[in-house]
Scaffold this active site. Structure first.
Site, PDB file in Angstrom:
ATOM      1  N   SER A 182      21.118  89.619   6.960  1.00 15.50           N
ATOM      2  CA  SER A 182      19.966  89.890   6.124  1.00 15.50           C
ATOM      3  C   SER A 182      19.708  91.016   5.724  1.00 15.50           C
ATOM      4  O   SER A 182      20.413  91.980   6.656  1.00 15.50           O
ATOM      5  CB  SER A 182      18.707  89.253   6.544  1.00 15.50           C
ATOM      6  OG  SER A 182      18.155  89.999   7.565  1.00 15.50           O
ATOM      7  N   ASN A 188      21.395  76.748   6.454  1.00 17.06           N
ATOM      8  CA  ASN A 188      21.019  78.174   7.134  1.00 17.06           C
ATOM      9  C   ASN A 188      20.254  77.832   8.351  1.00 17.06           C
ATOM     10  O   ASN A 188      19.004  77.308   8.081  1.00 17.06           O
ATOM     11  CB  ASN A 188      20.493  79.061   6.109  1.00 17.06           C
ATOM     12  CG  ASN A 188      21.343  79.562   5.001  1.00 17.06           C
ATOM     13  OD1 ASN A 188      22.322  79.130   5.128  1.00 17.06           O
ATOM     14  ND2 ASN A 188      20.539  80.442   4.346  1.00 17.06           N
ATOM     15  N   ILE A 189      20.469  78.611   9.480  1.00 23.94           N
ATOM     16  CA  ILE A 189      19.423  78.548  10.741  1.00 23.94           C
ATOM     17  C   ILE A 189      19.494  79.804  11.235  1.00 23.94           C
ATOM     18  O   ILE A 189      20.390  80.348  11.649  1.00 23.94           O
ATOM     19  CB  ILE A 189      20.080  77.412  11.724  1.00 23.94           C
ATOM     20  CG1 ILE A 189      20.274  75.996  11.077  1.00 23.94           C
ATOM     21  CG2 ILE A 189      19.475  77.549  12.991  1.00 23.94           C
ATOM     22  CD1 ILE A 189      21.352  75.158  11.889  1.00 23.94           C
ATOM     23  N   GLU A 216      20.414  81.239  -6.153  1.00 24.17           N
ATOM     24  CA  GLU A 216      19.336  80.495  -5.840  1.00 24.17           C
ATOM     25  C   GLU A 216      18.399  80.153  -6.931  1.00 24.17           C
ATOM     26  O   GLU A 216      18.232  81.062  -7.894  1.00 24.17           O
ATOM     27  CB  GLU A 216      18.374  81.160  -4.585  1.00 24.17           C
ATOM     28  CG  GLU A 216      17.358  80.267  -4.369  1.00 24.17           C
ATOM     29  CD  GLU A 216      16.666  80.844  -3.022  1.00 24.17           C
ATOM     30  OE1 GLU A 216      17.266  81.287  -2.313  1.00 24.17           O
ATOM     31  OE2 GLU A 216      15.218  80.435  -2.991  1.00 24.17           O
ATOM     32  N   SER A 274      15.748  75.626  10.150  1.00 23.20           N
ATOM     33  CA  SER A 274      15.689  75.647  11.322  1.00 23.20           C
ATOM     34  C   SER A 274      14.728  74.095  11.759  1.00 23.20           C
ATOM     35  O   SER A 274      14.017  73.772  10.859  1.00 23.20           O
ATOM     36  CB  SER A 274      14.828  76.782  12.053  1.00 23.20           C
ATOM     37  OG  SER A 274      15.990  77.678  12.147  1.00 23.20           O
ATOM     38  N   SER A 311      15.652  80.816  12.497  1.00 23.74           N
ATOM     39  CA  SER A 311      14.579  80.571  13.563  1.00 23.74           C
ATOM     40  C   SER A 311      14.719  80.091  14.909  1.00 23.74           C
ATOM     41  O   SER A 311      14.222  80.606  15.873  1.00 23.74           O
ATOM     42  CB  SER A 311      13.434  80.085  12.579  1.00 23.74           C
ATOM     43  OG  SER A 311      12.944  80.860  11.768  1.00 23.74           O
ATOM     44  N   GLY A 358      16.405  77.817   5.047  1.00 23.08           N
ATOM     45  CA  GLY A 358      14.965  77.298   5.977  1.00 23.08           C
ATOM     46  C   GLY A 358      15.043  75.972   6.544  1.00 23.08           C
ATOM     47  O   GLY A 358      14.389  75.177   6.598  1.00 23.08           O
ATOM     48  N   ASP A 368      22.893  87.431   3.661  1.00 20.90           N
ATOM     49  CA  ASP A 368      21.516  86.477   3.167  1.00 20.90           C
ATOM     50  C   ASP A 368      20.747  87.168   2.282  1.00 20.90           C
ATOM     51  O   ASP A 368      20.239  88.296   2.649  1.00 20.90           O
ATOM     52  CB  ASP A 368      21.309  86.091   4.414  1.00 20.90           C
ATOM     53  CG  ASP A 368      20.329  85.112   4.762  1.00 20.90           C
ATOM     54  OD1 ASP A 368      20.570  84.170   3.642  1.00 20.90           O
ATOM     55  OD2 ASP A 368      19.500  84.873   5.564  1.00 20.90           O
TER      56      ASP A 368
HETATM   57  O1  LIG Z   1      17.217  80.247   5.639  1.00 17.41           O
HETATM   58  C1  LIG Z   1      17.330  81.071   6.555  1.00 17.41           C
HETATM   59  C2  LIG Z   1      17.976  82.264   6.587  1.00 17.41           C
HETATM   60  O2  LIG Z   1      18.427  82.452   5.103  1.00 17.41           O
HETATM   61  C3  LIG Z   1      16.856  80.579   7.985  1.00 17.41           C
HETATM   62  O3  LIG Z   1      15.988  79.445   7.922  1.00 17.41           O
HETATM   63  P1  LIG Z   1      15.104  79.205   9.460  1.00 17.41           P
HETATM   64  O4  LIG Z   1      13.932  80.276   9.048  1.00 17.41           O
HETATM   65  O5  LIG Z   1      14.666  77.922   8.884  1.00 17.41           O
HETATM   66  O6  LIG Z   1      15.938  79.406  10.400  1.00 17.41           O
HETATM   67  O1  LIG Z   2      15.638  84.002   5.314  1.00 15.72           O
HETATM   68  C1  LIG Z   2      15.376  84.783   6.332  1.00 15.72           C
HETATM   69  C2  LIG Z   2      16.121  84.861   7.491  1.00 15.72           C
HETATM   70  O2  LIG Z   2      15.696  84.034   8.556  1.00 15.72           O
HETATM   71  C3  LIG Z   2      16.508  86.262   7.678  1.00 15.72           C
HETATM   72  O3  LIG Z   2      15.220  87.013   8.538  1.00 15.72           O
HETATM   73  P1  LIG Z   2      14.972  88.323   8.385  1.00 15.72           P
HETATM   74  O4  LIG Z   2      14.946  88.846   7.057  1.00 15.72           O
HETATM   75  O5  LIG Z   2      13.735  88.735   9.326  1.00 15.72           O
HETATM   76  O6  LIG Z   2      16.208  89.017   9.127  1.00 15.72           O
HETATM   77 ZN   LIG Z   3      17.030  82.031   3.533  1.00 12.79          ZN
HETATM   78 ZN   LIG Z   4      14.967  83.025  -1.980  1.00 12.16          ZN
END
Ligand SMILES: O=C(CO)COP(=O)(O)O
Ligand SMILES: O=C[C@H](O)COP(=O)(O)O
Ligand SMILES: [Zn+2]
Ligand SMILES: [Zn+2]
Length: 322
Positions: free
Chosen positions: A50, A267-268, A135, A227, A270, A225, A83
């Protein structure tokens, strides 16, 4: 093999009815935990970085850590993905700097502006052999320090997806069907409680996913999102000095269903954070005399590995698909 794009992995995942795990990386132990898991179960893998990860660890360090993982895991395909790229410049910097895939997230912009920004990124990326995730729709939760309240989130409008994909030329599309970023995906009043008192979230909008898939046959869909917020780690955190009341995620059963449909990337992030934090909190609590970071990062890395293996085998279904 060198870093790959997601083209081939998505095609196989779509046809095979499974999904690829996209796990966020921020440091060496996280990269190692994830890649050792994927190597052991012979799974294709997306490592994603990210904007916050680049700010924390530095672009070069992250790319070099991933390159090291590629050397250590010669038999599995690994893609390096940006990301939530916030703008063209960030995407360009990652494309120029060794990434094989980028996300341009202009989903908070008006539809036409989202198309315009995404198209610009796609043109640059495709010229450089890099693929692009875009997106449509807005997820609730925390994203790059910005909190989107549940009421401000909006599901993807299926009637927009064909035009968006045709005009932008993006390679995959993240959609909003009720998942949310972070460890607090739903407020208590959005959920019911099961017999153990654990919050049960509202189901994902599979009708929206089905409608999108009907309009984009064969096209890979991405779920952010995703997780599950494992309650064993929430408990471990709370029993060792943490305070995470009512943390709740997406039930794995629903992710399994999405993976069997057109969702090719899940995507995982958290869940990895919870595993790492829970493990380290417990270690500190049990060993107040210890101060060697290797001693607590080692079990944290091991638990990330176990968690990723579980996701790959029991949720995504991409084991032995390398
Ligand atoms: O979408 C994510 C990263 O882009 C991560 O989602 P989580 O916060 O559910 O792990
Ligand atoms: O979508 C968010 C991801 O979990 C990345 O999180 P972050 O921006 O805190 O690195
Ligand atoms: Zn995300
Ligand atoms: Zn977004």
């Amino acid at each position: 093999m060198p870093l790959v794009t997601t083209t081939e992995m998505f095609k196989k995942a779509y046809d095979g009815g499974y999904a690829i795990g996209a796990f966020n990386v921020n440091n060496m132990e996280i990269v190692q935990g994830i890649t050792e898991a994927a190597r052991e179960v012979n799974a294709p893998l997306i490592l994603q970085v990210s904007k916050g990860a680049r700010a924390y660890a530095n672009h070069t360090y992250l790319v070099k850590l991933v390159e090291a993982a590629v050397i250590e895991c010669p038999n599995i395909p690994i893609a390096l993905h940006l990301d939530h790229g916030p703008d063209f410049e960030t995407c360009k910097s990652c494309i120029d700097g060794g990434f094989t895939s980028v996300m341009i997230d202009a989903s908070s912009k008006p539809f036409e502006e989202n198309i315009e920004i995404t198209k610009k990124v796609v043109e640059y990326a495709h010229d450089h052999g890099v693929v692009v995730e875009a997106e449509l729709g807005t997820l609730a939760g925390i994203e790059d320090d910005v909190k989107v309240a549940a009421h401000a989130a909006s599901y993807t409008r299926p009637e927009e997806v064909e035009e968006f994909v045709a005009k932008t030329g993006c390679d995959s599309l993240a959609i909003a069907i009720g998942t949310s970023h972070g460890a607090y995906k739903f407020t208590a009043d959005q959920c019911t409680r099961n017999e153990k008192g654990i919050l049960v979230p509202p189901p994902l909008r599979f009708d929206v996913l089905e409608e999108v898939s009907k309009r984009l046959p064969g096209f890979p869909i991405v779920l952010h999102g995703s997780s599950s917020v494992p309650q064993n780690y929430v408990k471990m955190i709370n029993e060792n000095g943490g305070k995470m009341p009512d943390a709740v995620g997406i039930p794995e059963e629903q992710l399994r269903k999405a993976a069997s449909m057109s969702v090719c990337k899940i995507n995982i992030d958290s869940d990895l954070r919870l595993a790492m934090t829970g493990t380290i909190r417990q270690f500190f609590n049990e060993h107040p005399d210890k101060f060697d970071p290797r001693e607590y990062l080692k079990p944290a890395r091991a638990n990330i590995k176990e968690l990723v293996k579980h996701k790959i085998i029991d949720v995504l279904g991409c084991d032995n698909k390398a």
